[in-house]
Design an enzyme around this catalytic site. Structure first.
Site: not given
Ligand code: MIG
Length: 814
Positions: A410, A413, A493
């Site tokens: 995650d 980016e 999200d």
């Molecule tokens: O700033 O890890 O898109 O699926 O549950 C949020 C926590 C960070 C974003 C992801 C989301 C995940 C969440 N993450």
């Protein structure tokens, strides 16, 4: 006439020693075709090559051509193959690959790509088509009136990109809206198609910030622009949309076959806070008999949000938990964000070993860059260095040893908190240190869009090193073209809203066209208000036909698992999840097909039926529909929140209703929405393999393999099976079998081809379930009459046979 110009010889001599041979041959009068065409004027250089006869690559440079390197297209996939014929025509060169023809105008330097019938695939817009603009460039292309555009990954907006403008800049866009842009991924590839269904592809291999404007800024003009980087693009010949997708996959790769369990139902939440809570979810899934294969742990399993740690207070026996889940047929997927906590002298191994190996991204002054993310101040591995990826892969050692099934990348980016840009400063320094690339420093502006993909590559390759005979499962949020070689992805999200449910169809379908077969969204919506019972139910119904099927929701929301909202809702939801498991042999077959062809599992209707591109009203209403493979057409309401009747147009006659099993009349239907029913139709001519219900893919099905036969033209189906987890299939340990049927007059013959591969089936009985029958039919096998059963309700004739590895056919007299 095949020739090479003096200039060409000159450049070839300068740049490409290998071409000297062709120039020398020309000097002696013979016509040797070339592998590369080069043209230079006023300091601009144009190079045309053909990695395949049906794909042309165009590179343009100022003073010199850009470095021939790529994160998306491996060297063997982009190397020139075959030969090009080059002819002079007026003040232009015409370069012919045998399938595609490129015209380079010597005066304007305009490059036009045509098919062999002279149809323009890509032509410059009136006026100057390519303009260099500071460090960047702008390419203006004609947009024929009847052209539609698809792809660019999971961008928001309608299925058709026409009239839209899209920026490619990987962005952590929490709670995006139906028109938000840019989002998490950058896939600079689109598929163009006209109303006759003739298609071509365009891929700009450039990961700087780019923009694709499909006639929004300038009417009927497609403007592709980049803030920097090479003019390096590929044009794919099609001519069908399906061909384009496969040509793109030939360049950027097909998604490797995922473990079978990744296609099961997945339950996730930010976050299950403790071992007790995770185990409770597992127990409830089993107690309620909700088939499932995967549970996730999100960031809160970690110690102070530090990647590659475990909060042992909340998870006192993590390894024990993983083992217990495995015994229940569940695989665990753990989030492992890339932002390593900047925690010197605290015994935090990833920071210590990463610092010792000096693999973190640097500031311009050579110090290590740090920015705040979940763990507080964090540092970022420099994934464009092979050594950094190697180091990253090592971090998974303990988790892999515990038997953790997969990993979730995650925030790649990369997301950085407390800055307006939401990411690293553009002048942060990455290092490219990689076989096939010139070793050099590169700014974040250059590396941003490819960073997330390299993170997932590091994970995928690291897992392979740690467990060489286990198929990795990686889920990534950010990616670039070619990222499908390493990871599955989801749409980030989203919100618990009906318009997001509708939006997800066009997002997932366009993502599939952009090379990613393993795609899904957060079922029920990630953020926002708790979904209404109806919204969650409908979302689960549609998700059951998406490649990745994951219920995931944010913290701060009430529970969103299948059982919330009471037993009535749960029963509907269970029914759809169960149906997915019954369809698993079909779904797994699609995954395997994808791994060979790059064709997406979830497809727009036009991929199978290009003629709908000529239909008005959003391609005959198919923009809200999708296909799972070639045989199932899913038709949710275009206004999913409404109870209003809606029209469905099927691409032809003779389709079957998947749920009733009966043939529907005509091709125009009207559906009255009912929560328990998601309309799904079956192609006439489909043969769909199905299995008995299981609670997870780890459980061997008990009972017969069913072949659901839906008579019609082009009648066929196939079955693919293996152990679901290893690479044994590459050593012959798989099972593949094809089926077909043929109707002539009063006879329907169902044929089973001989089985290939050494994998042993789990069934010993084969049931043919032939739809569209009336019960008066007589079935024969090897000249003997077979016992049959007629299922009145579904209008299907059921024929029980022993398992058959050899070729066989059953005759049904109608
Ligand atoms: O700033 O890890 O898109 O699926 O549950 C949020 C926590 C960070 C974003 C992801 C989301 C995940 C969440 N993450």
């Amino acid at each position: 006439m095949k020739y090479c110009t003096e200039l060409f010889c000159h450049l070839a001599g300068m740049l490409l020693a290998g071409l000297l041979a062709s120039c020398a041959a020309h000097a002696t009068g013979s016509e040797t075709p070339v592998q590369r065409y080069l043209y230079q004027k006023d300091g601009v250089q144009i190079e045309i090559t053909a990695p395949r006869a049906d794909v042309m690559r165009v590179r343009v440079g100022r003073e010199h051509l850009p470095e021939d390197s790529s994160w998306a297209v491996p060297p063997n996939a982009r190397a020139p193959k075959g030969t090009l014929g080059v002819a002079e025509s007026g003040s232009a060169s015409v370069i012919d690959s045998g399938t595609l023809v490129v015209r380079v105008d010597h005066n304007s330097l305009a490059v036009t790509v045509m098919d062999r019938n002279g149809r323009d695939l890509l032509a410059g817009a009136a006026g100057q088509e390519l303009r260099f603009d500071g460090a960047g460039f702008r390419l203006r292309l004609a947009m024929p009136l009847d052209a539609h555009y698809f792809g660019l990954g999971d961008k928001t907006g309608p299925l058709d990109r026409r009239d839209g403008s899209f920026t490619l800049w990987n962005t952590d866009h929490f709670a995006y809206g139906p028109a938000s842009d840019p989002l998490y991924k950058s896939i600079p590839f689109f598929l163009g198609a006209n109303e006759k269904g003739e298609a071509f592809g365009f891929f700009l291999d450039n990961h700087w910030r780019t923009n694709f404007d499909f006639g929004k800024a300038e009417r009927d003009t497609l403007v592709v622009s980049a803030e920097g980087g090479p003019v390096d693009y590929y044009v794919m010949a099609g001519p069908t949309p399906r061909d384009v997708v496969m040509q793109y996959a030939a360049l950027t790769g097909a998604p490797p076959l995922a473990p079978l369990w990744a296609l099961g139902f997945q339950q996730s939440h930010w976050s299950y806070m403790s071992q007790t809570e995770v185990e409770g979810i597992a127990d409830r899934l089993r107690a309620d008999r909700i088939p499932a294969d995967v549970l996730y742990t999100d960031i809160d399993y970690q110690d102070r949000n530090r990647p590659f740690t475990i909060n042992t207070k909340a998870f006192p026996d993590f390894a024990g938990m993983v083992a217990k889940l495995r015994a229940q047929g569940l695989h665990l997927v753990m989030i492992t964000d890339l932002h390593v906590a900047k925690a010197p002298d605290q015994g935090y191994a990833p920071y210590d070993s990463g610092s010792a190996a000096d693999i973190f991204v640097k500031n311009r002054d050579g110090s290590v860059f740090s920015g705040p993310v979940w763990p507080g101040p964090a540092v970022f591995p420099d994934f464009s260095r092979a050594v950094a990826r190697q180091w990253w892969g090592e971090q998974y050692r303990d988790f892999v040893k515990m038997g953790v099934g997969g990993f979730w990348n995650d925030m790649n980016e990369p997301s950085v908190f407390k800055v307006r840009s939401k990411t690293m400063p553009l002048n942060v320094v990455h290092r490219i240190e990689e076989p096939g690339f010139v070793t050099r420093n590169a700014s974040h502006a250059e590396m941003h869009n490819v960073y997330g993909m390299l993170n997932s590559q590091a994970t995928y390759e690291g897992l392979l090193r740690l467990a060489p005979d286990q198929r990795p499962f990686v889920l990534t949020r950010a990616s670039y073209a070619g990222g499908q070689r390493y990871a599955a992805t989801w749409t980030g999200d989203n919100l618990s809203r009906w318009d997001h449910l509708k939006l997800s169809v066009s997002m997932l379908v366009n993502m599939g066209l952009s090379g990613f077969a393993y795609i899904g969204d957060d079922i029920g919506g990630f953020a926002g208000e708790h979904p209404s019972p109806e919204l969650l139910t409908r979302w689960i119904e549609i998700g059951a036909f998406n490649p990745i099927f994951r219920d995931h929701y944010s913290y701060g929301k009430p529970a969103q698992e299948v059982w919330v909202d009471g037993v009535e809702q749960e029963a509907i939801r269970r029914h759809y999840i169960e149906e997915r498991y019954r369809l698993m042999p079909y779904i797994y077959g699609l995954a395997e097909e994808s791994s060979r062809s790059g064709l997406p599992m979830m497809r727009p209707v036009f991929l199978e039926y290009p003629q709908v591109l000529g239909d008005s009203d959003d391609f005959g209403g198919t923009q809200d529909q999708f296909m799972l493979g070639p045989d199932l057409l899913v038709a949710p309401s275009p206004t999913p929140e409404s109870q209003a009747r809606y029209d469905i147009k099927l691409p032809g006659e003779g389709w079957f209703d998947y749920w009733t099993g009966r043939r529907v009349e005509g091709s125009k239907l009207a559906e009255t929405p009912s929560l328990a029913r998601l309309p799904v139709y079956v192609r006439p001519g489909a043969i769909i393999p199905k299995q008995p219900l299981v609670q997870s893919t780890s459980e061997p099905p008990q009972g017969p393999l069913t072949l659901a036969v839906y008579p019609g033209a082009d009648c066929r189906g196939s079955l693919y099976l293996d152990d679901g987890v290893s690479f044994g299939y590459a050593r012959g340990n798989y099972l593949r079998q094809g089926f077909s049927c043929q109707q002539s007059g009063a006879e329907l013959i169902v044929s089973i081809a001989a089985r290939q591969g050494s994998y042993r089936p789990w069934w010993s009985q084969l049931n043919l379930e032939v739809h569209g029958m009336n019960g008066k039919e007589i079935a024969e096998f090897k000249g003997k009459r077979l016992a049959t059963r007629f299922d009145k309700e579904s209008g299907s004739l059921i024929i029980e046979l022993p398992d058959m590895a050899g070729a066989a056919s059953v005759k049904i007299r109608l």
